[in-house]
Design an enzyme around this catalytic site. Structure first.
Site, PDB file in Angstrom:
ATOM      1  N   ASP A 178       0.821  -1.211   0.000  1.00 21.11           N
ATOM      2  CA  ASP A 178       0.000   0.000   0.000  1.00 21.11           C
ATOM      3  C   ASP A 178       0.855   1.261   0.000  1.00 21.11           C
ATOM      4  OD1 ASP A 178       0.946  -0.459   2.571  1.00 21.11           O
ATOM      5  OD2 ASP A 178      -0.985  -0.198   3.580  1.00 21.11           O
ATOM      6  N   ASP A 199       7.130   3.851   3.396  1.00 24.97           N
ATOM      7  CA  ASP A 199       7.382   5.009   4.249  1.00 24.97           C
ATOM      8  C   ASP A 199       8.893   5.062   4.524  1.00 24.97           C
ATOM      9  OD1 ASP A 199       7.009   7.076   6.084  1.00 24.97           O
ATOM     10  OD2 ASP A 199       6.195   5.799   7.644  1.00 24.97           O
TER      11      ASP A 199
HETATM   12  P1  IMP Z   1       7.811   1.324   6.460  1.00 28.31           P
HETATM   13  O1  IMP Z   1       8.348  -0.013   6.892  1.00 28.31           O
HETATM   14  O2  IMP Z   1       8.246   2.438   7.371  1.00 28.31           O
HETATM   15  O3  IMP Z   1       8.092   1.646   5.007  1.00 28.31           O
HETATM   16  O4  IMP Z   1       6.261   1.265   6.679  1.00 28.31           O
HETATM   17  C1  IMP Z   1       5.442   0.602   5.796  1.00 28.31           C
HETATM   18  C2  IMP Z   1       4.127   0.213   6.429  1.00 28.31           C
HETATM   19  O5  IMP Z   1       3.701   1.141   7.426  1.00 28.31           O
HETATM   20  C3  IMP Z   1       3.055   0.216   5.371  1.00 28.31           C
HETATM   21  O6  IMP Z   1       2.885  -1.062   4.848  1.00 28.31           O
HETATM   22  C4  IMP Z   1       1.843   0.687   6.104  1.00 28.31           C
HETATM   23  O7  IMP Z   1       1.137  -0.427   6.599  1.00 28.31           O
HETATM   24  C5  IMP Z   1       2.352   1.492   7.260  1.00 28.31           C
HETATM   25  N1  IMP Z   1       2.263   2.938   6.972  1.00 28.31           N
HETATM   26  C6  IMP Z   1       3.232   3.782   6.548  1.00 28.31           C
HETATM   27  N2  IMP Z   1       2.783   5.033   6.396  1.00 28.31           N
HETATM   28  C7  IMP Z   1       1.463   4.991   6.728  1.00 28.31           C
HETATM   29  C8  IMP Z   1       0.415   5.989   6.751  1.00 28.31           C
HETATM   30  O8  IMP Z   1       0.586   7.179   6.443  1.00 28.31           O
HETATM   31  N3  IMP Z   1      -0.817   5.547   7.140  1.00 28.31           N
HETATM   32  C9  IMP Z   1      -1.067   4.248   7.484  1.00 28.31           C
HETATM   33  N4  IMP Z   1      -0.125   3.292   7.469  1.00 28.31           N
HETATM   34  C10 IMP Z   1       1.131   3.658   7.103  1.00 28.31           C
HETATM   35 MG    MG Z   2       1.132  -2.220   4.951  1.00 27.49          MG
END
Ligand code: IMP
Ligand code: MG
Length: 179
Positions: free
Chosen positions: A103, A106
């Site tokens: 989805d 981040d």
């Molecule tokens: P990362 O490991 O920091 O890249 O985070 C990825 C995961 O965090 C995604 O698969 C989302 O489930 C969740 N995530 C990141 N940003 C958001 C946001 O703005 N809203 C909701 N979920 C988020």
């Molecule tokens: Mg996710």
């Protein structure tokens, strides 16, 4: 709806459904071109990617193999930096082109972990298709292969994305107001 409330937080309309669908159509065109003659395995990352996956698959409209996996690194509105494996990929990925469907990317922590793991399990190539990308939040050496929309580092919900498990079920994307 222009504004929604989830628990203690207020969110305002940010990306309407139509714009999301157009972004996914663009991704489908690129992916279709790249998988011609290949036997890809799509891995949809639960729970957040369920709506994105459904729309992308409707666009691709082909005989592809697809499975689900689930990881977690988020609590509330910020990342914990640690990845928990809740539902691993159970399909044998040896020699396969794997395309992860996420989805949102981040910090990149989750996808870096998953991509390395699948490569170590023998996937011939692992590509990443993400509906949304927060480039300014990226903390890993990773570039998604397919990106729907690039967005600022705001916290968002809707179209599969949640705030403490709420808000996934909206058709549009909303962003957190204030803070
Ligand atoms: P990362 O490991 O920091 O890249 O985070 C990825 C995961 O965090 C995604 O698969 C989302 O489930 C969740 N995530 C990141 N940003 C958001 C946001 O703005 N809203 C909701 N979920 C988020
Ligand atoms: Mg996710």
């Amino acid at each position: 709806m222009d504004r929604i409330c989830l628990k203690d937080k207020e969110f305002e309309l940010f990306i309407p459904e139509q714009q999301i669908r157009e972004a996914i159509e663009g991704m489908a065109v690129e992916i279709r071109k790249d998988i011609e003659g290949e036997n890809p395995l799509f891995v949809s990352i639960l729970n957040g990617a369920f709506m994105f996956t459904a729309e992308l698959m409707r666009q691709l409209d082909g005989p592809y193999e697809m499975t689900f996996a689930r990881y977690s690194s988020y609590r509330g509105t910020s990342t914990t930096g640690r990845v928990n494996e809740i539902l691993p990929v159970t399909v044998d990925v040896r020699g396969r082109l794997v395309i992860l469907l996420e989805d949102i990317v981040d910090t990149g922590t989750t996808m870096q972990y998953v991509m390395e793991k699948l490569k170590s399990q023998g996937a011939s190539d692992v590509k990443l298709a993400t509906m949304l990308f927060k480039p300014d939040a990226m903390r890993c050496d990773l570039t998604p292969d397919y990106i729907g929309l690039r967005i600022p580092t705001d916290f968002i919900v809707g179209y599969g994305l949640d705030y403490d498990e709420l808000g996934r079920t909206y058709k549009d994307i909303y962003k957190l107001v204030g803070e």
